[in-house]
Write a protein that holds these residues in place. Structure first.
Motif, PDB file in Angstrom:
ATOM      1  N   LEU A 132      22.756  33.253  74.419  1.00 19.14           N
ATOM      2  CA  LEU A 132      22.318  34.627  74.186  1.00 19.14           C
ATOM      3  C   LEU A 132      22.155  34.873  72.689  1.00 19.14           C
ATOM      4  CD1 LEU A 132      24.637  36.516  76.722  1.00 19.14           C
ATOM      5  CD2 LEU A 132      22.229  35.851  77.032  1.00 19.14           C
ATOM      6  N   VAL A 133      20.956  35.268  72.280  1.00 16.36           N
ATOM      7  CA  VAL A 133      20.662  35.498  70.870  1.00 16.36           C
ATOM      8  C   VAL A 133      20.740  36.993  70.566  1.00 16.36           C
ATOM      9  CG1 VAL A 133      18.981  35.205  69.016  1.00 16.36           C
ATOM     10  CG2 VAL A 133      19.137  33.493  70.838  1.00 16.36           C
ATOM     11  N   ASN A 134      21.668  37.366  69.704  1.00 13.85           N
ATOM     12  CA  ASN A 134      21.743  38.735  69.199  1.00 13.85           C
ATOM     13  C   ASN A 134      20.892  38.794  67.934  1.00 13.85           C
ATOM     14  OD1 ASN A 134      22.512  41.105  67.744  1.00 13.85           O
ATOM     15  ND2 ASN A 134      24.460  41.175  68.847  1.00 13.85           N
ATOM     16  N   GLU A 135      19.857  39.603  67.926  1.00 18.04           N
ATOM     17  CA  GLU A 135      18.904  39.612  66.816  1.00 18.04           C
ATOM     18  C   GLU A 135      19.492  40.155  65.512  1.00 18.04           C
ATOM     19  OE1 GLU A 135      14.598  40.348  67.852  1.00 18.04           O
ATOM     20  OE2 GLU A 135      15.541  41.193  69.651  1.00 18.04           O
ATOM     21  N   ASP A 136      20.634  40.800  65.588  1.00 22.26           N
ATOM     22  CA  ASP A 136      21.258  41.343  64.383  1.00 22.26           C
ATOM     23  C   ASP A 136      22.537  40.617  63.989  1.00 22.26           C
ATOM     24  OD1 ASP A 136      19.395  43.415  63.806  1.00 22.26           O
ATOM     25  OD2 ASP A 136      20.228  44.597  65.449  1.00 22.26           O
ATOM     26  N   SER A 137      23.063  39.787  64.869  1.00 19.39           N
ATOM     27  CA  SER A 137      24.330  39.110  64.597  1.00 19.39           C
ATOM     28  C   SER A 137      24.230  37.677  65.101  1.00 19.39           C
ATOM     29  CB  SER A 137      25.489  39.854  65.284  1.00 19.39           C
ATOM     30  OG  SER A 137      26.710  39.197  65.063  1.00 19.39           O
ATOM     31  N   SER A 330      15.947  35.315  67.098  1.00 18.77           N
ATOM     32  CA  SER A 330      15.310  36.108  68.150  1.00 18.77           C
ATOM     33  C   SER A 330      15.298  35.293  69.432  1.00 18.77           C
ATOM     34  CB  SER A 330      13.872  36.470  67.784  1.00 18.77           C
ATOM     35  OG  SER A 330      13.814  37.320  66.673  1.00 18.77           O
ATOM     36  N   PRO A 331      15.326  35.953  70.596  1.00 19.85           N
ATOM     37  CA  PRO A 331      15.146  35.212  71.847  1.00 19.85           C
ATOM     38  C   PRO A 331      13.771  34.540  71.838  1.00 19.85           C
ATOM     39  CG  PRO A 331      15.944  37.453  72.257  1.00 19.85           C
ATOM     40  CD  PRO A 331      15.555  37.402  70.813  1.00 19.85           C
ATOM     41  N   GLY A 332      13.668  33.443  72.567  1.00 16.26           N
ATOM     42  CA  GLY A 332      12.375  32.794  72.693  1.00 16.26           C
ATOM     43  C   GLY A 332      12.049  31.820  71.590  1.00 16.26           C
ATOM     44  N   GLU A 333      13.063  31.350  70.852  1.00  9.01           N
ATOM     45  CA  GLU A 333      12.838  30.352  69.802  1.00  9.01           C
ATOM     46  C   GLU A 333      14.058  29.446  69.716  1.00  9.01           C
ATOM     47  OE1 GLU A 333      12.300  33.210  66.651  1.00  9.01           O
ATOM     48  OE2 GLU A 333      14.364  32.969  65.936  1.00  9.01           O
ATOM     49  N   VAL A 334      13.848  28.212  69.294  1.00  9.80           N
ATOM     50  CA  VAL A 334      14.950  27.279  69.036  1.00  9.80           C
ATOM     51  C   VAL A 334      14.861  26.852  67.570  1.00  9.80           C
ATOM     52  CG1 VAL A 334      15.880  24.972  69.490  1.00  9.80           C
ATOM     53  CG2 VAL A 334      15.247  26.459  71.387  1.00  9.80           C
ATOM     54  N   VAL A 335      15.970  27.041  66.858  1.00 10.66           N
ATOM     55  CA  VAL A 335      16.080  26.695  65.441  1.00 10.66           C
ATOM     56  C   VAL A 335      17.400  25.958  65.262  1.00 10.66           C
ATOM     57  CG1 VAL A 335      16.220  27.590  63.082  1.00 10.66           C
ATOM     58  CG2 VAL A 335      14.830  28.799  64.788  1.00 10.66           C
ATOM     59  N   THR A 336      17.384  24.836  64.557  1.00  5.88           N
ATOM     60  CA  THR A 336      18.628  24.120  64.296  1.00  5.88           C
ATOM     61  C   THR A 336      18.948  24.127  62.808  1.00  5.88           C
ATOM     62  OG1 THR A 336      17.551  21.960  64.031  1.00  5.88           O
ATOM     63  CG2 THR A 336      18.233  22.590  66.260  1.00  5.88           C
ATOM     64  N   ASN A 337      20.228  24.050  62.514  1.00  4.97           N
ATOM     65  CA  ASN A 337      20.715  23.873  61.145  1.00  4.97           C
ATOM     66  C   ASN A 337      22.036  23.124  61.244  1.00  4.97           C
ATOM     67  OD1 ASN A 337      21.127  24.098  58.348  1.00  4.97           O
ATOM     68  ND2 ASN A 337      20.130  26.105  58.308  1.00  4.97           N
ATOM     69  N   GLY A 338      22.678  22.860  60.110  1.00  8.43           N
ATOM     70  CA  GLY A 338      23.931  22.113  60.153  1.00  8.43           C
ATOM     71  C   GLY A 338      25.018  22.757  59.328  1.00  8.43           C
ATOM     72  N   TRP A 339      26.267  22.431  59.654  1.00  8.74           N
ATOM     73  CA  TRP A 339      27.409  22.878  58.856  1.00  8.74           C
ATOM     74  C   TRP A 339      28.529  21.853  58.947  1.00  8.74           C
ATOM     75  CZ3 TRP A 339      32.065  23.642  61.354  1.00  8.74           C
ATOM     76  CH2 TRP A 339      32.040  23.926  62.727  1.00  8.74           C
ATOM     77  N   SER A 340      29.457  21.965  58.012  1.00 10.77           N
ATOM     78  CA  SER A 340      30.624  21.080  57.997  1.00 10.77           C
ATOM     79  C   SER A 340      31.873  21.885  57.700  1.00 10.77           C
ATOM     80  CB  SER A 340      30.493  20.005  56.908  1.00 10.77           C
ATOM     81  OG  SER A 340      29.364  19.215  57.081  1.00 10.77           O
ATOM     82  N   PRO A 341      33.017  21.512  58.264  1.00  8.87           N
ATOM     83  CA  PRO A 341      34.290  22.096  57.827  1.00  8.87           C
ATOM     84  C   PRO A 341      34.666  21.543  56.459  1.00  8.87           C
ATOM     85  CG  PRO A 341      34.699  20.374  59.432  1.00  8.87           C
ATOM     86  CD  PRO A 341      33.211  20.517  59.336  1.00  8.87           C
ATOM     87  N   GLN A 391      18.548  27.857  74.727  1.00  8.45           N
ATOM     88  CA  GLN A 391      18.837  27.339  73.394  1.00  8.45           C
ATOM     89  C   GLN A 391      19.029  25.820  73.389  1.00  8.45           C
ATOM     90  OE1 GLN A 391      18.806  28.924  70.226  1.00  8.45           O
ATOM     91  NE2 GLN A 391      17.601  30.204  71.613  1.00  8.45           N
ATOM     92  N   THR A 392      18.824  25.183  74.544  1.00  5.68           N
ATOM     93  CA  THR A 392      18.826  23.722  74.598  1.00  5.68           C
ATOM     94  C   THR A 392      17.732  23.190  73.676  1.00  5.68           C
ATOM     95  OG1 THR A 392      19.632  23.726  76.871  1.00  5.68           O
ATOM     96  CG2 THR A 392      18.521  21.723  76.111  1.00  5.68           C
ATOM     97  N   ALA A 393      18.074  22.205  72.856  1.00  3.30           N
ATOM     98  CA  ALA A 393      17.115  21.678  71.888  1.00  3.30           C
ATOM     99  C   ALA A 393      16.344  20.501  72.473  1.00  3.30           C
ATOM    100  CB  ALA A 393      17.828  21.236  70.618  1.00  3.30           C
ATOM    101  N   TYR A 415      25.445  19.344  68.962  1.00  6.08           N
ATOM    102  CA  TYR A 415      24.739  20.602  69.206  1.00  6.08           C
ATOM    103  C   TYR A 415      25.218  21.184  70.534  1.00  6.08           C
ATOM    104  CZ  TYR A 415      20.807  23.866  69.733  1.00  6.08           C
ATOM    105  OH  TYR A 415      20.036  24.996  69.900  1.00  6.08           O
ATOM    106  N   THR A 416      26.059  22.208  70.452  1.00  6.62           N
ATOM    107  CA  THR A 416      26.778  22.720  71.624  1.00  6.62           C
ATOM    108  C   THR A 416      25.883  23.201  72.761  1.00  6.62           C
ATOM    109  OG1 THR A 416      28.646  23.331  70.225  1.00  6.62           O
ATOM    110  CG2 THR A 416      28.555  24.349  72.388  1.00  6.62           C
ATOM    111  N   PRO A 417      24.767  23.891  72.517  1.00  3.92           N
ATOM    112  CA  PRO A 417      23.939  24.325  73.649  1.00  3.92           C
ATOM    113  C   PRO A 417      23.324  23.181  74.441  1.00  3.92           C
ATOM    114  CG  PRO A 417      23.452  25.643  71.702  1.00  3.92           C
ATOM    115  CD  PRO A 417      24.310  24.498  71.249  1.00  3.92           C
ATOM    116  N   GLY A 418      23.364  21.971  73.884  1.00  3.07           N
ATOM    117  CA  GLY A 418      22.875  20.809  74.606  1.00  3.07           C
ATOM    118  C   GLY A 418      21.474  20.388  74.195  1.00  3.07           C
ATOM    119  N   VAL A 419      21.084  19.180  74.623  1.00  5.31           N
ATOM    120  CA  VAL A 419      19.774  18.628  74.287  1.00  5.31           C
ATOM    121  C   VAL A 419      19.042  18.229  75.563  1.00  5.31           C
ATOM    122  CG1 VAL A 419      20.374  17.870  71.971  1.00  5.31           C
ATOM    123  CG2 VAL A 419      20.829  16.345  73.908  1.00  5.31           C
TER     124      VAL A 419
END
Length: 514
Positions: A132-137, A330-341, A391-393, A415-419
């Motif tokens: 679920l994509v929240n467009e503001d958060s 926004s809903p209807g798009e898939v975008v990936t990025n990365g992060w590290s602890p 949100q599956t990539a 990628y948690t939503p899955g591939v």
């Protein structure tokens, strides 16, 4: 006064205070008993040869005491009764602009469409688990902006733009480790950044500034080509003569608002591609030229660029020991990025691998200043469709990608939503897809082992920088058309990361309060 020395040492020596003291004594001829303290000023890794060395710049104290002085916050003043400066966006540019306003005696009023850090986490969980994509958060919008839930990389090539050291010291004053002042490629880590951001917000409030969360700007009030204030989605209007616009690179509604109001903006080249994930052990073995990096070396990063058929193909936002995250806004798009602890201790390494995109590539959208944005959006929407409208990539194994084969299976990735196995030629524009195919083969020439089906290619990596530039006077940083409007940071096309955005935020604040 301490004496400064530069040495190359083994990773084991660099990590052990006693061993380092013995090394310095042997190299300088200074007696161990006279060496009262050794302070590491700068540290970097030299992995060019098979034997890895650590470059150290040291301050050596001989028969004198060492006192570690804390890095203090500036002498902020109460600005609650002072003239307001509106700041749209609570990312690095906006927050550092707010702090600088307080230093200079003006009241910052920060307006953030998203939620505070804690509330924002719940929306990220829904994005990862429920799609679920929240467009503001989301990963881009909310307290701290995109930087809050990123790797927290602080390395920048923007040293000519401003005082990098000042920004790093401010981050330390707000809770970052002092190691960011030492490391050649400093980072904070996703687990540490939220607390730092919360401390900055608390400081803004403590000294009389305002921070409004859940407050999306829907209009900029203008009279006689001069800023008068803003209107929020809930009907509230905030008035001020100065407005710092620091919305980040994904605020498409703001770009559309500016265009609709006839405020000058222009399409800007950017880069688009995929996010590739390898086992971290494999990247370590390639970069460190060994089977096991040991206890004294950090997870290895990489940075690589090649020219392929006349265009740059390069790594972007590489995350050692990191995770790939869903960054749609926004809903209807898939975008990936990365992060590290902060410890970069995950089992996988990921990086954006992207191709330069220029004006001729988005000419199908006409001469609109939003043409690059529409091009970017179209690719993200294709990824959503091919991923199964979730949100599956869509993804491929790396060698399969370069050979144009549908992968028979895919490993579990970070990628948690899955591939979902997809031929990514169905997602990416041909000029990007074919250059990536060749680029991966080229990368393997200098990084033996990079080209492997152990690696997984995820679509899409598309938010590398803003697809729009908001033009401003280079001397005053004011918009070329609207008095009192200061386009700022990544979203306006003038920064590319936490440090450069913070620098630009400070500089815009300095101009706005004149």
């Amino acid at each position: 006064m301490p004496k400064e020395y530069s040495f190359q040492v083994s990773p084991e020596t660099a990590a052990n205070a006693v061993a380092l003291k013995l090394f310095v004594s042997r190299k300088t001829g200074i007696s161990i008993d006279e060496l009262t303290h050794i302070e590491i000023l700068k540290r970097s890794i030299d992995a060019r040869q098979k034997t890895i060395k650590i470059n150290l710049k040291l301050a050596v104290y001989v028969n004198e005491d060492f006192e570690e002085l804390p890095v203090l916050k500036p002498a902020y003043q109460d600005v609650s009764a002072q003239e307001p400066v509106l700041i749209v966006g609570a990312g690095p540019a906006g927050l550092f602009a707010a702090l600088r306003c307080i230093e200079l005696g003006k009241k910052p009023v920060v307006i953030e469409r998203g939620k505070d850090v804690r509330a924002r986490r719940r929306d990220l969980k829904k994005l990862n688990i429920e799609h679920l994509v929240n467009e503001d958060s989301n990963y881009c919008f909310g307290e701290g902006g995109a930087g809050t839930y990123s790797d927290g990389k602080l390395y920048t090539r923007s040293k000519k733009r401003g005082d990098v050291q000042r920004i790093l010291e401010l981050l330390v004053a707000f809770g970052a480790t002092q190691q960011i002042l030492v490391e050649a490629h400093p980072h904070i880590g996703t687990n540490k950044l939220p607390g730092i951001i919360q401390d900055i917000t608390a400081t803004i409030l403590e000294y009389g500034g305002e921070v409004h969360f859940n407050s999306r700007v829907v209009d900029i009030l203008i009279k006689n080509n001069a800023v008068q204030g803003v209107s929020l989605h809930n009907g509230v209007q905030l008035e001020a003569k100065k407005l710092i616009l620091a919305t980040g690179h994904s605020a498409r509604d703001i770009f559309q608002l500016l265009h609709h109001k006839g405020i000058a903006i222009e399409a800007k080249p950017f880069a688009l591609g995929v996010r590739v994930e390898h086992p971290q052990e494999l990247i370590d073995s390639i970069q460190y030229k060994c089977d096991y990096r040991g206890a004294f070396l950090p997870p290895a990063p990489y940075s690589i660029v090649r020219q392929v058929d006349g265009r740059g193909v390069y790594s972007f936002c590489m995350c050692p020991g990191g995770i790939i995250a869903p960054c749609a806004t926004s809903p209807g798009e898939v975008v990936t990025n990365g992060w590290s602890p902060s410890k970069r201790d995950q089992a996988t390494a990921n990086s954006g691998i992207v191709v330069e995109v220029g004006p001729k590539d988005f000419k199908t959208f006409g001469d609109s200043p939003l043409a690059a944005m529409y091009f970017q959006q179209q690719v993200e929407q294709k990824a959503w469709l091919e991923g199964g409208k979730t949100q599956t990539a869509p993804a491929q194994r790396l060698v399969d990608f370069s050979e144009g084969k549908l992968s028979k299976d895919l490993p579990v990735t970070s990628y948690t939503p899955g591939v979902r196995s997809v031929e990514l030629a169905r997602v990416l524009p041909e000029f990007i897809y074919t250059r990536l195919q060749k680029g991966f083969v080229e990368f393997n020439k200098s990084m033996k082992g990079f080209y492997t089906n152990e690696a997984v290619v995820h679509a899409t990596e598309s938010r590398t920088s803003s697809p729009v530039r908001i033009p401003r006077n280079p001397l005053t940083l004011e918009h070329i058309q609207i008095k009192g409007l200061y386009p700022c940071g990544e979203g306006a096309g003038y920064a590319g990361g936490i440090v450069s955005a913070a620098i630009d935020g400070e500089q815009c604040a300095e101009m706005a309060v004149k």
